[in-house]
Design an enzyme around this catalytic site. Structure first.
Site, PDB file in Angstrom:
ATOM      1  CB  SER A 241      -5.834   1.854   2.278  1.00 33.77           C
ATOM      2  OG  SER A 241      -7.168   2.061   2.738  1.00 33.77           O
ATOM      3  CE  LYS A 242      -8.605   0.421  -6.171  1.00 34.15           C
ATOM      4  NZ  LYS A 242      -8.293  -0.631  -7.153  1.00 34.15           N
ATOM      5  NE  ARG A 243     -11.559  -1.432   3.258  1.00 33.78           N
ATOM      6  CZ  ARG A 243     -11.400  -2.462   4.093  1.00 33.78           C
ATOM      7  NH1 ARG A 243     -11.437  -2.242   5.402  1.00 33.78           N
ATOM      8  NH2 ARG A 243     -11.200  -3.682   3.630  1.00 33.78           N
ATOM      9  N   GLY A 245      -9.694   6.060  -0.294  1.00 35.49           N
ATOM     10  CA  GLY A 245      -9.750   7.035  -1.369  1.00 35.49           C
ATOM     11  C   GLY A 245      -8.461   7.191  -2.157  1.00 35.49           C
TER      12      GLY A 245
END
Length: 463
Positions: A241-243, A245
């Protein structure tokens, strides 16, 4: 050896994330390894969701990473006439047909299938329709898919893959009611006309492959070799996910990550060459083969990226590192003894931002001083020691001579290094952590040193 032509085909509806960059890298390396072509295609047929900024960001990421592509960028939005021609070809040959199914008919069909616990799918009611076209319905165009048998292919990573036609494929839409072509159709036409021989892509596209094979065969095109790469997962085993990376590739640039480090990091997320970890792009062009891509999903450990970034900061040639710094807005050309400065800083830096921030601390006279450092290292004698050192010191040739002079100064004044070093570091940089003070003296010179000590003593006099 066959002519290898690969491609990367992103949709400009958002940023290019690291999963996409890995796919591009694999295609790029395979083409370069075989002396073939690597092509870039922007799949911008979704005119409502396309973003000009996203397209620019994709091209910028390619430039930053040094992934050069052959020929001009191909934009699907400029090729609707070509798609229309091939749709008509299939209609004329009886391999596709107009479907006049209304929304009400479709809703009723889906409801009955769900009630019978069947998988929702088109039932082929207009497949052999010979009657008069219903009024008020803009038809879609559907391909005549096989009703039985298997659709099989040899995947370069997964091995033999088979789909039962009646389980997977119905007469899927190749042109919408407004005449616009669908994703699978445009991919097939463009890959064929671009001469793409090998398609390396994420295994989230695996379900598209049987549909695309049907279209290749219906259009009389050669089917390329497919390689479906397992996805990148977080360390917890979940989809990245964006969290975790999976952010805009260019965010890594702003964080001070080198493209050499990012590419080295990404290529190892699924591909290996023995136990080797460090690969230059030239190494990869020589060594890469999709045969060595793992079938399993890879786990993304960003500590490895940090380690690689430190390695490349330490080992890249001065001119290369200078260019990367300039790309971040920090120009070393105007700085005297820039190579000495960079060599002084690179051994301690984890990112390019570390170099930039440390360089600014050294180049510019301090405007403030570390409060904790002053409380810890400054006492009633520090000012006198700094003032005497400033009066005694003379210009030297290098860090070694400054160190020798300083040791003599300490011995003559019955001092130890800690009495001078930390106060001197605070006077020079405003910080309690810095490169060697003797290297700092070599870089700055005695005149600048005296000016900074004078400023620091004036600051101390006020507190």
């Amino acid at each position: 050896m066959k002519k290898v032509v690969t491609r990367f085909a992103p949709s400009p509806t958002g940023y290019l994330h690291i999963g996409g960059l890995r796919t591009a890298l694999y295609n790029y390396l395979y083409a370069r390894k075989n002396g073939g072509k690597f092509l870039l295609r922007i799949e911008d047929t979704d005119l409502k969701r396309n973003s000009l900024e996203a397209t620019k960001a994709i091209l910028e990421a390619f430039k930053w990473c040094g992934l050069d592509y052959d020929s001009e960028v191909l934009y699907q939005s400029q090729r609707f006439d070509i798609y229309k021609k091939y749709i008509q070809k299939l209609l004329d040959e009886g391999k596709a047909y107009y479907c006049y199914m209304s929304k009400d008919e479709l809703d009723m069909l889906r409801a009955s299938q769900e009630a019978a616990k069947q998988r929702p799918r088109y039932d082929g009611r207009y497949r052999d329709f010979k009657g008069e076209a219903p009024k008020g319905v803009d038809p879609v165009v559907r391909i005549k898919a096989p009703l039985s048998g298997e659709i099989a292919f040899d995947d370069g990573i997964k091995g033999r893959v088979c789909f039962k036609a009646d389980d997977i494929v119905d007469d899927f839409v190749i042109a919408r009611s407004d005449g616009s072509p669908t994703y699978n159709f445009t991919v097939v036409v463009d890959d064929a006309l671009m001469g793409v021989s090998d398609v390396i892509r994420g295994d989230d596209h695996l379900s598209n492959t049987p549909k695309q094979i049907i279209l290749y065969e219906a259009l009389g095109f050669a089917v390329p070799k497919f390689y479906h790469v397992a996805m990148i997962h977080s360390q917890s085993g979940k989809k990245l996910s964006k969290r975790d990376g999976a952010t805009d590739v260019m965010e890594y640039k702003t964080m001070g990550i080198l493209p050499e480090a990012l590419l080295n990091f990404l290529v190892r997320l699924g591909w290996s060459h023995g136990d080797d970890e460090i690969f230059s792009i030239q190494d990869l062009k020589r060594l890469f083969s999709p045969k060595h891509i793992s079938k399993s999903a890879s786990s993304c450990d960003f500590k490895k990226l940090d380690w690689l970034n430190e390695h490349y900061i330490k080992t890249l040639p001065f001119e290369t590192l200078k260019a990367h710094l300039k790309n971040l807005g920090f120009d070393l050309d105007a700085i005297k003894n820039a190579e000495f400065l960079l060599d002084m800083l690179r051994s301690r830096a984890k990112t390019l931002l570390d170099i930039i921030n440390s360089a600014k601390d050294i180049i510019n006279q301090p405007q403030s001083y570390d409060e904790k450092g002053i409380k810890k290292f400054i006492n009633e004698n520090s000012g006198k020691i700094l003032e005497k050192y400033s009066q005694c010191i003379e210009e030297k040739k290098n860090a070694a001579e400054y160190e020798s002079f300083t040791n003599e100064f300490l011995a003559q004044n019955k001092l130890v290094l800690k009495d001078l070093a930390q106060p001197l570091r605070l006077a020079i940089t405003g910080k309690s952590v810095s490169p060697s003070i003797f290297e700092l003296l070599e870089f700055l010179g005695v005149e600048e040193l005296r000016a900074r000590i004078k400023n620091f003593l004036a600051f101390l006099a006020k507190i």
